[in-house]
Design a protein around this motif. Structure first.
Motif, PDB file in Angstrom:
ATOM      1  N   VAL A 140      26.350  14.599   1.053  1.00 28.57           N
ATOM      2  CA  VAL A 140      26.094  14.370   2.478  1.00 28.57           C
ATOM      3  C   VAL A 140      26.297  12.900   2.846  1.00 28.57           C
ATOM      4  CG1 VAL A 140      24.271  14.348   4.206  1.00 28.57           C
ATOM      5  CG2 VAL A 140      24.574  16.333   2.752  1.00 28.57           C
ATOM      6  N   THR A 141      25.830  11.981   1.958  1.00 25.15           N
ATOM      7  CA  THR A 141      25.978  10.561   2.299  1.00 25.15           C
ATOM      8  C   THR A 141      27.356  10.029   1.922  1.00 25.15           C
ATOM      9  OG1 THR A 141      24.980   9.997   0.197  1.00 25.15           O
ATOM     10  CG2 THR A 141      23.523  10.040   2.114  1.00 25.15           C
ATOM     11  N   GLY A 142      28.119  10.789   1.129  1.00 23.62           N
ATOM     12  CA  GLY A 142      29.485  10.392   0.805  1.00 23.62           C
ATOM     13  C   GLY A 142      29.595   9.301  -0.232  1.00 23.62           C
ATOM     14  N   GLY A 143      28.494   8.999  -0.942  1.00 22.92           N
ATOM     15  CA  GLY A 143      28.567   7.963  -1.985  1.00 22.92           C
ATOM     16  C   GLY A 143      28.189   8.548  -3.330  1.00 22.92           C
ATOM     17  N   TYR A 144      29.038   8.387  -4.325  1.00 28.90           N
ATOM     18  CA  TYR A 144      28.766   8.999  -5.621  1.00 28.90           C
ATOM     19  C   TYR A 144      28.352   7.971  -6.673  1.00 28.90           C
ATOM     20  CZ  TYR A 144      30.757  13.138  -3.569  1.00 28.90           C
ATOM     21  OH  TYR A 144      30.987  14.194  -2.751  1.00 28.90           O
ATOM     22  N   SER A 145      27.863   6.801  -6.242  1.00 25.02           N
ATOM     23  CA  SER A 145      27.461   5.792  -7.229  1.00 25.02           C
ATOM     24  C   SER A 145      26.171   6.226  -7.916  1.00 25.02           C
ATOM     25  CB  SER A 145      27.266   4.440  -6.551  1.00 25.02           C
ATOM     26  OG  SER A 145      26.093   4.485  -5.762  1.00 25.02           O
ATOM     27  N   LEU A 146      25.914   5.618  -9.071  1.00 24.28           N
ATOM     28  CA  LEU A 146      24.730   5.974  -9.852  1.00 24.28           C
ATOM     29  C   LEU A 146      23.455   5.744  -9.039  1.00 24.28           C
ATOM     30  CD1 LEU A 146      23.888   6.859 -12.730  1.00 24.28           C
ATOM     31  CD2 LEU A 146      23.490   4.451 -13.204  1.00 24.28           C
ATOM     32  N   GLY A 147      23.422   4.618  -8.338  1.00 31.43           N
ATOM     33  CA  GLY A 147      22.241   4.287  -7.543  1.00 31.43           C
ATOM     34  C   GLY A 147      21.948   5.349  -6.499  1.00 31.43           C
ATOM     35  N   ASN A 148      23.009   5.801  -5.841  1.00 32.88           N
ATOM     36  CA  ASN A 148      22.845   6.801  -4.789  1.00 32.88           C
ATOM     37  C   ASN A 148      22.357   8.133  -5.363  1.00 32.88           C
ATOM     38  OD1 ASN A 148      22.907   7.303  -2.046  1.00 32.88           O
ATOM     39  ND2 ASN A 148      24.927   8.280  -2.144  1.00 32.88           N
ATOM     40  N   LEU A 149      22.900   8.511  -6.542  1.00 31.42           N
ATOM     41  CA  LEU A 149      22.470   9.760  -7.181  1.00 31.42           C
ATOM     42  C   LEU A 149      20.997   9.683  -7.569  1.00 31.42           C
ATOM     43  CD1 LEU A 149      25.539  10.692  -9.393  1.00 31.42           C
ATOM     44  CD2 LEU A 149      24.509  12.090  -7.609  1.00 31.42           C
ATOM     45  N   ILE A 150      20.585   8.528  -8.116  1.00 29.22           N
ATOM     46  CA  ILE A 150      19.179   8.375  -8.505  1.00 29.22           C
ATOM     47  C   ILE A 150      18.292   8.445  -7.266  1.00 29.22           C
ATOM     48  CG2 ILE A 150      17.480   6.741  -9.413  1.00 29.22           C
ATOM     49  CD1 ILE A 150      19.627   5.805 -11.355  1.00 29.22           C
ATOM     50  N   PHE A 151      18.740   7.787  -6.191  1.00 30.69           N
ATOM     51  CA  PHE A 151      17.979   7.820  -4.936  1.00 30.69           C
ATOM     52  C   PHE A 151      17.850   9.263  -4.443  1.00 30.69           C
ATOM     53  CE2 PHE A 151      17.670   6.965  -0.257  1.00 30.69           C
ATOM     54  CZ  PHE A 151      16.414   6.388  -0.323  1.00 30.69           C
ATOM     55  N   GLY A 152      18.958  10.014  -4.505  1.00 31.08           N
ATOM     56  CA  GLY A 152      18.933  11.415  -4.115  1.00 31.08           C
ATOM     57  C   GLY A 152      17.977  12.223  -4.979  1.00 31.08           C
ATOM     58  N   PHE A 153      17.940  11.920  -6.275  1.00 29.69           N
ATOM     59  CA  PHE A 153      17.044  12.629  -7.190  1.00 29.69           C
ATOM     60  C   PHE A 153      15.588  12.375  -6.812  1.00 29.69           C
ATOM     61  CE2 PHE A 153      14.740  13.339 -11.123  1.00 29.69           C
ATOM     62  CZ  PHE A 153      15.311  14.524 -11.562  1.00 29.69           C
ATOM     63  N   VAL A 154      15.283  11.108  -6.502  1.00 33.69           N
ATOM     64  CA  VAL A 154      13.911  10.755  -6.138  1.00 33.69           C
ATOM     65  C   VAL A 154      13.513  11.487  -4.857  1.00 33.69           C
ATOM     66  CG1 VAL A 154      12.402   8.884  -5.369  1.00 33.69           C
ATOM     67  CG2 VAL A 154      13.959   8.528  -7.281  1.00 33.69           C
ATOM     68  N   ILE A 155      14.409  11.482  -3.862  1.00 34.57           N
ATOM     69  CA  ILE A 155      14.111  12.171  -2.600  1.00 34.57           C
ATOM     70  C   ILE A 155      13.940  13.671  -2.844  1.00 34.57           C
ATOM     71  CG2 ILE A 155      15.071  12.841  -0.375  1.00 34.57           C
ATOM     72  CD1 ILE A 155      16.250  10.153  -0.096  1.00 34.57           C
ATOM     73  N   GLY A 156      14.827  14.242  -3.682  1.00 33.99           N
ATOM     74  CA  GLY A 156      14.738  15.667  -3.995  1.00 33.99           C
ATOM     75  C   GLY A 156      13.430  16.002  -4.692  1.00 33.99           C
ATOM     76  N   TYR A 157      13.017  15.123  -5.615  1.00 39.23           N
ATOM     77  CA  TYR A 157      11.752  15.334  -6.325  1.00 39.23           C
ATOM     78  C   TYR A 157      10.603  15.371  -5.342  1.00 39.23           C
ATOM     79  CZ  TYR A 157       7.997  14.564  -9.664  1.00 39.23           C
ATOM     80  OH  TYR A 157       6.858  14.687 -10.405  1.00 39.23           O
ATOM     81  N   PHE A 158      10.644  14.398  -4.398  1.00 35.96           N
ATOM     82  CA  PHE A 158       9.578  14.319  -3.407  1.00 35.96           C
ATOM     83  C   PHE A 158       9.568  15.583  -2.530  1.00 35.96           C
ATOM     84  CE2 PHE A 158       7.795  12.795   0.664  1.00 35.96           C
ATOM     85  CZ  PHE A 158       6.554  12.436   0.191  1.00 35.96           C
ATOM     86  N   ALA A 159      10.771  16.028  -2.136  1.00 35.05           N
ATOM     87  CA  ALA A 159      10.866  17.222  -1.290  1.00 35.05           C
ATOM     88  C   ALA A 159      10.297  18.442  -2.008  1.00 35.05           C
ATOM     89  CB  ALA A 159      12.321  17.466  -0.898  1.00 35.05           C
ATOM     90  N   LEU A 160      10.630  18.595  -3.303  1.00 35.08           N
ATOM     91  CA  LEU A 160      10.112  19.723  -4.081  1.00 35.08           C
ATOM     92  C   LEU A 160       8.595  19.633  -4.219  1.00 35.08           C
ATOM     93  CD1 LEU A 160      12.772  20.056  -6.902  1.00 35.08           C
ATOM     94  CD2 LEU A 160      12.314  21.647  -5.047  1.00 35.08           C
ATOM     95  N   TRP A 161       8.121  18.397  -4.372  1.00 37.56           N
ATOM     96  CA  TRP A 161       6.688  18.204  -4.552  1.00 37.56           C
ATOM     97  C   TRP A 161       5.946  18.602  -3.284  1.00 37.56           C
ATOM     98  CZ3 TRP A 161       2.937  14.552  -2.729  1.00 37.56           C
ATOM     99  CH2 TRP A 161       1.736  14.562  -3.474  1.00 37.56           C
ATOM    100  N   VAL A 162       6.509  18.236  -2.139  1.00 40.72           N
ATOM    101  CA  VAL A 162       5.870  18.569  -0.862  1.00 40.72           C
ATOM    102  C   VAL A 162       5.856  20.078  -0.649  1.00 40.72           C
ATOM    103  CG1 VAL A 162       6.162  18.431   1.628  1.00 40.72           C
ATOM    104  CG2 VAL A 162       6.327  16.369   0.257  1.00 40.72           C
TER     105      VAL A 162
END
Lengths: 157, 134, 119
Positions: A17-39
Motif C-alpha cells: 500500500v505504501t509502495g516501499g519495500y525497504s527493510l525499515g518499511n517492512l518492519i514498521f508494517g510488521f509492528v503496525i500489523g502486530y498492534f492491529a492483531l493485538w487490538v
C-alpha cells in the motif's frame, strides 16, 4: 503460528500500500500489523502468539545481557595474573525434549557466563556442561535450568 | 559526527575484546577454559566490530548484512566450540589439575560413544580390523 | 602515520589504525597457540579463533576504506571457517581414537567382538 503468518501478510500489505519495500518499511508494517492483531483479539479469542513474541524478546535481551556479562567475566579472569577459577564438568537434567529446544538451550548456555555445553547423553536427557566457577554444583544446575532453559521453553512451547 | 564516534568506540572495544580473547587463548590452563575465552569474548568482540560496520555506513543494505553476519557468528561459535570440546574430551583431553569435579567421566554415555567410534573405525579398516584390536 | 592518512585521517582513521593494531596483537597470540598447542584440538581452537579474528579484521578494513562490499568477504569467510572447524573436529576425534589405545579398552573390545560376531 497462523497469527504470525497473518502478521507477515499484514506487513507485506503495508509495504504494497505504501509502495516501499525497504527493510525499515517492512518492519514498521510488521509492528503496525502486530498492534492491529493485538487490538482485535476479542474477535478470535486469545492466542499464545502474543505471549510468545514477548517471551522471545525477553529471551533476546536476557541473552545479550548474559553475553556481555560473560565476556566481562572472562576478560577479568584473563587479564588478572592469578587464575581463580574452579572448573569442572556438571551433568544437568534437561526438560527440553525436541532437537530444536535442546539445540537452542545448549547454544545459549555456551555463550552465557562460565558455562560451555560439552556433551549430550544418548537419550538426550542429560547435558554435560563445563563450568568455570563452581562453588556449589546445584547452584549452577539451577542457574542453567531456570535462567536459559525455562526461557527457551517459554518461547518454543 | 555522532555516528563516527559510536563507530570508533564500538570498533575499538570489539578489537580489544578479540585481542584479550587471544591472550586468554594463550595463557589459560586447559583446552576447555581456553575455549571459554575464545568463544565468548571472541564472538562478542567480532559482533561489536560488525555492529560498528553496520552503523558506520548508515545504509539499510549494509546494516542488514552486518546483522546477518552477527547472527551467523552467534549461531556457529557455540556449535564449533561444542564439536571441538566433545572431540577433545573423547580423545586426549587433559583437564587442569585444579579441576574439582567431572560427572561426565563417571557416566555411561562416554563409554558407549567410544565403543561406537571404535567399532566404526574397525568397520572402515575392513579386513585389517583384527589387527587394530590387539 | 601515513596509514592513518590512507584511512582518511580523523577519528575513524585513528580508530581503525588502533583496532587493526589490537587485532594484530591478538593474531600474534593466536599464532603462538597454533604453534605450541600441545594437542591437535588446541590447534583447531586456535584456527577457529583466527577465523573469527580475520572476520573482525575485514570488518575494520571495510570501515577504514569506506568500501561496504568487503563485508561480503567477511560473511563468506565466517561460513567457510565454521565448516572447516567442524570438519577438523570430526577428523581430530577419529584420528586420535585410531591412533591410541581407548580409555575403556575392555568395553571397546567387547563391542568389537560383538561387531565381528554380527558379520
Amino acid at each position: 503460528m497462523t497469527l504470525f503468518m497473518l502478521n507477515l501478510m499484514l506487513a507485506l500489505g503495508w509495504a504494497v500500500v505504501t509502495g516501499g519495500y525497504s527493510l525499515g518499511n517492512l518492519i514498521f508494517g510488521f509492528v503496525i500489523g502486530y498492534f492491529a492483531l493485538w487490538v482485535s483479539r476479542p474477535l478470535y479469542g486469545s492466542s499464545a502468539y502474543f505471549g510468545r513474541l514477548v517471551a522471545g524478546i525477553r529471551l533476546a535481551t536476557f541473552f545479550l545481557y548474559d553475553l556481555v556479562m560473560s565476556s566481562i567475566q572472562v576478560v577479568w579472569d584473563v587479564v588478572t595474573p592469578s587464575h581463580k577459577s574452579r572448573p569442572g564438568i556438571i551433568a544437568v537434567k534437561l526438560d527440553a525434549k525436541t532437537d530444536l529446544e535442546i539445540m537452542l538451550t545448549a547454544n545459549l548456555i555456551s555463550l552465557t557466563p562460565g558455562t560451555l555445553s560439552l556433551e549430550l547423553s544418548d537419550d538426550k536427557s542429560i547435558l554435560y556442561v563445563h563450568a568455570m566457577f563452581i562453588d556449589d554444583p546445584d547452584d549452577i544446575r539451577r542457574q542453567v535450568k531456570e535462567g536459559m532453559e525455562r526461557r527457551v521453553l517459554e518461547v518454543l512451547r | 559526527m555522532i555516528v563516527d564516534i559510536i563507530t570508533a568506540i564500538l570498533m575499538v572495544i570489539g578489537s580489544a575484546l578479540v585481542c584479550i580473547a587471544g591472550l586468554g587463548l594463550l595463557r589459560m590452563p586447559d583446552l576447555i577454559i581456553r575455549m571459554h575465552a575464545s568463544t565468548k569474548a571472541g564472538t562478542l568482540g567480532a559482533g561489536l566490530v560488525l555492529a560498528a560496520v553496520g552503523i558506520h555506513f548508515v545504509d539499510v543494505a549494509v546494516a542488514s548484512r552486518a546483522v546477518a553476519a552477527i547472527l551467523f557468528l552467534l549461531l556457529t561459535a557455540p556449535v564449533a566450540a561444542h564439536m571441538i570440546g566433545r572431540a577433545a574430551y573423547r580423545t586426549d583431553l587433559k583437564l587442569w589439575e585444579r579441576n574439582i569435579m567431572d560427572e561426565l567421566r563417571e557416566s555411561e554415555t562416554l563409554r558407549r560413544r567410544e565403543a561406537e567410534v571404535q567399532a566404526q573405525n574397525a568397520r572402515d579398516a575392513g579386513s585389517t580390523s583384527s589387527s587394530s584390536a590387539p | 602515520m601515513s596509514l592513518v592518512e590512507a584511512f582518511g585521517g580523523g577519528l575513524i582513521g585513528w580508530a581503525s589504525m588502533f583496532s587493526l593494531l589490537l587485532l594484530l596483537i591478538g593474531l600474534a597470540f593466536g599464532l603462538i597457540r597454533l604453534t605450541i598447542g600441545p594437542t591437535l584440538a588446541d590447534r583447531v581452537v586456535a584456527l577457529d579463533f583466527i577465523t573469527v579474528l580475520a572476520v573482525s579484521f575485514i570488518a575494520v578494513l571495510a570501515v577504514a576504506t569506506g568500501e561496504p562490499a568487503i563485508l561480503d568477504v567477511a560473511i563468506a569467510l565466517a561460513l567457510v571457517g565454521f565448516l572447516g572447524t567442524v570438519a577438523f573436529a570430526r577428523y581430530a576425534e577419529r584420528r586420535s581414537l585410531q591412533a591410541k589405545a581407548p580409555l575403556h579398552s575392555k568395553d571397546v573390545q567387547d563391542k568389537l567382538q560383538e561387531n565381528k560376531d554380527d558379520r
